[in-house]
Scaffold this motif. Sequence first.
Motif, PDB file in Angstrom:
ATOM      1  N   GLU A 155       0.831  -1.210   0.000  1.00 21.22           N
ATOM      2  CA  GLU A 155       0.000   0.000   0.000  1.00 21.22           C
ATOM      3  C   GLU A 155       0.865   1.260   0.000  1.00 21.22           C
ATOM      4  O   GLU A 155       0.569   2.229  -0.700  1.00 21.22           O
ATOM      5  N   LEU A 156       1.952   1.244   0.781  1.00 17.63           N
ATOM      6  CA  LEU A 156       2.799   2.433   0.874  1.00 17.63           C
ATOM      7  C   LEU A 156       3.437   2.761  -0.464  1.00 17.63           C
ATOM      8  O   LEU A 156       3.395   3.912  -0.921  1.00 17.63           O
ATOM      9  N   LEU A 157       4.035   1.756  -1.106  1.00 12.66           N
ATOM     10  CA  LEU A 157       4.742   2.004  -2.363  1.00 12.66           C
ATOM     11  C   LEU A 157       3.823   1.969  -3.581  1.00 12.66           C
ATOM     12  O   LEU A 157       4.155   2.528  -4.622  1.00 12.66           O
ATOM     13  N   GLY A 158       2.662   1.309  -3.441  1.00  5.63           N
ATOM     14  CA  GLY A 158       1.742   1.215  -4.572  1.00  5.63           C
ATOM     15  C   GLY A 158       0.755   2.363  -4.647  1.00  5.63           C
ATOM     16  O   GLY A 158       0.435   2.847  -5.735  1.00  5.63           O
ATOM     17  N   SER A 159       0.272   2.798  -3.478  1.00  3.21           N
ATOM     18  CA  SER A 159      -0.731   3.869  -3.445  1.00  3.21           C
ATOM     19  C   SER A 159      -0.234   5.125  -2.755  1.00  3.21           C
ATOM     20  O   SER A 159      -0.874   6.181  -2.838  1.00  3.21           O
ATOM     21  N   GLY A 160       0.877   5.024  -2.026  1.00  9.01           N
ATOM     22  CA  GLY A 160       1.391   6.174  -1.278  1.00  9.01           C
ATOM     23  C   GLY A 160       0.584   6.482  -0.041  1.00  9.01           C
ATOM     24  O   GLY A 160       0.657   7.589   0.505  1.00  9.01           O
ATOM     25  N   THR A 161      -0.205   5.490   0.423  1.00  9.46           N
ATOM     26  CA  THR A 161      -1.054   5.685   1.603  1.00  9.46           C
ATOM     27  C   THR A 161      -0.847   4.543   2.590  1.00  9.46           C
ATOM     28  O   THR A 161      -0.281   3.504   2.256  1.00  9.46           O
ATOM     29  N   LEU A 162      -1.350   4.737   3.808  1.00  3.77           N
ATOM     30  CA  LEU A 162      -1.414   3.683   4.819  1.00  3.77           C
ATOM     31  C   LEU A 162      -2.721   3.836   5.569  1.00  3.77           C
ATOM     32  O   LEU A 162      -3.021   4.918   6.092  1.00  3.77           O
ATOM     33  N   LEU A 163      -3.518   2.767   5.564  1.00  2.18           N
ATOM     34  CA  LEU A 163      -4.850   2.809   6.178  1.00  2.18           C
ATOM     35  C   LEU A 163      -5.685   3.958   5.619  1.00  2.18           C
ATOM     36  O   LEU A 163      -6.531   4.536   6.303  1.00  2.18           O
ATOM     37  N   GLY A 164      -5.416   4.289   4.348  1.00  4.78           N
ATOM     38  CA  GLY A 164      -6.162   5.346   3.690  1.00  4.78           C
ATOM     39  C   GLY A 164      -5.628   6.743   3.908  1.00  4.78           C
ATOM     40  O   GLY A 164      -6.089   7.694   3.274  1.00  4.78           O
ATOM     41  N   PHE A 165      -4.653   6.903   4.800  1.00  2.26           N
ATOM     42  CA  PHE A 165      -4.073   8.224   5.062  1.00  2.26           C
ATOM     43  C   PHE A 165      -2.922   8.489   4.096  1.00  2.26           C
ATOM     44  O   PHE A 165      -2.078   7.622   3.856  1.00  2.26           O
ATOM     45  N   ASN A 166      -2.887   9.687   3.546  1.00  2.00           N
ATOM     46  CA  ASN A 166      -1.847  10.056   2.590  1.00  2.00           C
ATOM     47  C   ASN A 166      -0.483  10.120   3.279  1.00  2.00           C
ATOM     48  O   ASN A 166      -0.309  10.769   4.298  1.00  2.00           O
ATOM     49  N   ILE A 167       0.492   9.427   2.705  1.00  2.00           N
ATOM     50  CA  ILE A 167       1.844   9.405   3.257  1.00  2.00           C
ATOM     51  C   ILE A 167       2.865   9.969   2.267  1.00  2.00           C
ATOM     52  O   ILE A 167       3.722  10.780   2.625  1.00  2.00           O
ATOM     53  N   ALA A 172       5.879  17.980  -2.731  1.00  2.00           N
ATOM     54  CA  ALA A 172       7.309  18.034  -2.438  1.00  2.00           C
ATOM     55  C   ALA A 172       7.983  16.696  -2.723  1.00  2.00           C
ATOM     56  O   ALA A 172       9.090  16.640  -3.258  1.00  2.00           O
ATOM     57  N   ILE A 173       7.298  15.612  -2.373  1.00  2.00           N
ATOM     58  CA  ILE A 173       7.857  14.269  -2.609  1.00  2.00           C
ATOM     59  C   ILE A 173       7.826  13.937  -4.094  1.00  2.00           C
ATOM     60  O   ILE A 173       8.782  13.397  -4.651  1.00  2.00           O
ATOM     61  N   LYS A 174       6.720  14.295  -4.767  1.00  2.00           N
ATOM     62  CA  LYS A 174       6.611  14.023  -6.191  1.00  2.00           C
ATOM     63  C   LYS A 174       7.627  14.826  -6.995  1.00  2.00           C
ATOM     64  O   LYS A 174       8.174  14.338  -7.988  1.00  2.00           O
TER      65      LYS A 174
END
Length: 212
Positions: A155-167, A172-174
């Motif tokens: 989820e972290l590397l595929g969607s950039g989220t954890l439990l639906g929260f944006n990580i 800035a990261i993009k």
Amino acid sequence: MGSLFSTKNKEVFSTPLGLNNPVTVQVLGICSALAVTSKLEPAIVMGLSVTIITAFSNVVISLIRKTIPNRIRIIVQLVVVAALVTIVSELLKAFAYDVSVQLSVYVGLIITNCILMGRLEAFAMANGPWESCLDGIGNGLGYAKILVMVAFIRELLGSGTLLGFNILNYDAIKSAGYVNNGLMLMPPMALIIVACIIWYQRAKHKELQEKE
């Protein structure tokens, strides 16, 4: 009280969490590890469901093990597991419907989970209720631990989220060049991550390596 938490009982509980993990060592429950780990929330719910069902089914089978005719023991085990899976499935639909939809048929397929049937046949049929409960909780948590680890990475590397929260989905990261990896959300990546965990565990614990 001392006998309840004896060294043997502690090993029964802790061994599945590490050196005899049902997923990475016994290589059981792989199907759901591939299917429900694209997001962290359903992986956690699936892991907890299997833990609860394994613990209670172990206790029930242990309590009635001396009254079960040998020729129908598998049928009795399946009936007990099916009843518990039905209860858990209905509770999920009532209190966590969205997660229940995400898990789809895989909650029902807990009935045929190799970890469950293996613990009932190999442990609960030969040990007391307390030891069987510890064994069920240990193996369930060992299974859940791997699901959570895989889902966390996917989820972290595929969607950039954890439990639906944006990580990771911030400008800035993009701007630094980060892009979500859609391949992480595909089932083959779960298999690759599990394989990496197995490689790390066997590299760290030489006793797990097969002798030629």
